[in-house]
Design a protein around this motif. Structure first.
Motif, PDB file in Angstrom:
ATOM      1  N   SER A   1      48.178 -40.391  46.189  1.00 63.52           N
ATOM      2  CA  SER A   1      47.404 -39.167  45.935  1.00 63.52           C
ATOM      3  C   SER A   1      48.260 -38.089  45.288  1.00 63.52           C
TER       4      SER A   1
ATOM      5  N   TRP B   1      48.406 -38.960  41.586  1.00 64.37           N
ATOM      6  CA  TRP B   1      47.161 -38.624  40.902  1.00 64.37           C
ATOM      7  C   TRP B   1      47.008 -37.105  40.766  1.00 64.37           C
ATOM      8  N   ASN B   2      47.412 -36.377  41.812  1.00 66.67           N
ATOM      9  CA  ASN B   2      47.377 -34.916  41.758  1.00 66.67           C
ATOM     10  C   ASN B   2      48.249 -34.408  40.617  1.00 66.67           C
TER      11      ASN B   2
END
Length: 571
Positions: A411, A414-415
């Motif tokens: 995550s 992706w952030n």
């Protein structure tokens, strides 16, 4: 008929060890004078006529650790005076008394350090109660359940019971105000929980000391106007206003609150129709305003020694927030989770910080290892309402960046991608810019690979080959090795090829007809606008790998800028 003194003397001669005097019932004296005696007086259920009052002014009653004066349940049509030098060593009991005028204990001294100094529970007083102007009590003063038709005035009173309650006035009903002001001192808890006050609760210049507990307990109190804890007010211990209902303001300006190991001001669930004013106050401990409701302004300007303060505003709802950077607590000492405010309140003389950089510092004073997305969204909403959309956008962008350390590895990655490509959907044009750079790089690579294909497609320095099944070649009549592209075969164009391979779904009839040929062993220089780039050479395999890279990022960036423009990824 014998007078009062004769009755006392006769009784004491017979019962000298019992320390009690019994008056006739009902008394026929016009004015009942009980003074200058050193024994207990016992007056149960005395009914005093309309033109009579109980006057013990300058009286001296002594029965240590027991009852000095018992007037439980008396009905006095006029006032009761225990003032002007009145002195009692032992308990004074007025439980359930009904007093037609005032209860005046000004300059009275009540001493019973190990118990109740004055018991006046459930009394009904038509006018005011005065425990003021030199009133002193050593032991508990208990007014619980009292009904007072005027004011409760403890101005300059001194209440001392360090190990317990100094003043208990639970569930009292006072028609006018309560004054604990101008030199009022309490050593021990002052308990006003459940009280209903028709005027103000004024503690200006009062001193409340109970370091190990509540200095002032006003839970569930209802005040029809203001509560003033200001201008010299000092509390050592907790001031507890949990679930209080205040029709006016809660004014703590210039107040001094200290309780380093706990809450200095505990006001969970408080309802204030006006303002909460904490300006120029000193708060050495936590201000606990969880679930508070303030219809107008929460003002925190020029707080003194703010670095010693903690502030908890979880789920509080206010109209306006007025503060300054000087008045903020240290990092880890501010909790804004669920805090809702409608706007920042300022005027020509007060500049409240509204810029995104300063307010981000404010948000980041949160408790360590905690993250509250709502605090960013609330701030952005307020800034947007006030017309600063750029600042609101910055706050929302930093919300996404600040949450990154709390995410798992995938995550976080992706952030990061969302940040550098479309800035979480708030700047989707960045993806277009990146796409343009990729397309330009593709033009450079693909043009270099096709540079030597114009004459002979079969030479090793022509890194492309036709990929269509239709007949692409014109064979040389003398040899089959030298192949030329048929004039009717779709012409290669590096710009259209780069666009065709980068943008999904779109078919510009380039990728269908041309592909890098991995069997070609030659190398060609990387050229942009017929200029060599740093003497870099590329092979057919290198060109093929770049084509795959080009296609993958085409899908990613195209999807991201479409999602960004449509708002799908915001928040």
């Amino acid at each position: 008929m014998p007078n009062i003194n004769q009755i006392f003397n006769r009784f004491f001669q017979r019962w000298k060890f019992h320390f009690y005097a019994i008056l006739p019932h009902p008394t026929e004296a016009k004015i009942l004078m009980l003074s200058d005696e050193e024994n207990s007086c016992f007056l149960p259920n005395i009914c005093i006529n309309e033109d009579i009052h109980l006057n013990c002014s300058n009286g001296n009653f002594s029965n240590p650790e027991r009852s000095a004066l018992v007037a439980q349940g008396i009905q006095a049509k006029d006032g009761v005076f225990l003032d002007d030098g009145f002195h009692a060593e032992g308990r004074v009991n007025l439980f359930g008394a009904t007093i037609g005028s005032q209860l005046n204990c000004m300059k009275g001294h009540f001493s019973n350090p190990k118990g109740n100094a004055l018991v006046a529970q459930s009394i009904q007083v038509k006018d005011g109660v005065f425990l003021a102007d030199g009133f002193q009590a050593e032991g508990e003063v208990n007014l619980s359940g009292a009904t007072i038709g005027g004011q409760l005035n403890c101005m300059k009173g001194h209440f001392s019971n360090p190990k317990g309650n100094a003043l208990v006035a639970q569930s009292i009903q006072v028609k006018d105000g309560v004054f604990l002001t101008d030199g009022f001192q309490a050593e021990g808890e002052v308990n006003l929980s459940g009280a209903t006050i028709g005027g103000q609760l004024n503690c200006m210049k009062g001193h409340f000391s109970n370091p190990k507990g509540n200095a002032l307990n006003a839970q569930n109190i209802e005040v029809k106007t203001n509560i003033s804890l200001t201008n010299g007010f000092k509390a050592e211990g907790t001031v507890d206003l949990t679930a209080a209902n205040i029709k006016g303001n809660l004014d703590c300006r210039n107040g001094n609150f200290s309780n380093e190991k706990g809450n200095v001001l505990s006001a969970e669930g408080i309802n204030v129709d006006g303002d909460i004013l904490l300006d120029k106050g000193t708060f050495q401990g936590k201000i606990y305003l969880v679930s508070a409701r303030v219809d107008d302004t929460l003002s925190m300007l020029q707080i003194q020694e703010s670095k010693q303060m903690k502030l908890d505003l979880q789920f509080a709802r206010i109209g306006r927030l007025r503060d300054d950077e000087q008045s903020w607590p240290q990092e880890n000492n501010l909790n804004l989770d669920g805090f809702i405010y409608q706007k920042f309140g300022g005027d020509d003389n007060i500049q409240v910080p509204k810029d995104s950089e300063t307010r981000l510092k404010w948000l980041r004073l949160k408790p360590e290892n905690e993250f509250f997305p709502q605090t960013y969204e609330q701030l952005a909403e307020v800034l947007k309402k006030e017309g600063d959309t750029d600042a609101a956008r910055k706050i929302l962008i930093h919300k996404e960046r600040d949450i990154r350390p709390k995410l798992n590895c995938l995550s976080q990655f992706w952030n990061f991608i969302l940040d550098i490509t479309i800035v979480y959907g708030y700047k989707p044009t960045r993806a277009l810019l990146l796409s343009s750079l990729f397309i330009l790089a593709g033009v450079c690579f693909f043009n270099s690979g096709y540079e030597n294909c114009a004459e002979l497609i079969s030479n090793d320095k022509c890194l492309f080959s036709p990929s269509s099944r239709i007949r692409p070649y014109i064979e040389d009549e003398e040899t089959n090795d030298n192949k030329k592209i048929d004039i009717d075969y779709p012409e290669f164009n590096s710009l259209w090829y780069s666009l065709d391979t980068f943008i999904p779904i779109v078919d510009l009839h380039q990728q269908t007809y041309w592909l890098p040929n991995p069997k070609k062993i030659g190398k060609v220089p990387l050229i942009l606008f017929k200029v060599k780039i740093f003497n870099i050479s590329i092979s057919s395999n290198c060109l093929r790998w770049y084509l795959w890279f080009h296609i993958i990022f085409g899908w990613i960036l195209t999807s991201l800028w479409v999602a960004g423009f449509s708002g799908l990824v915001r928040g």
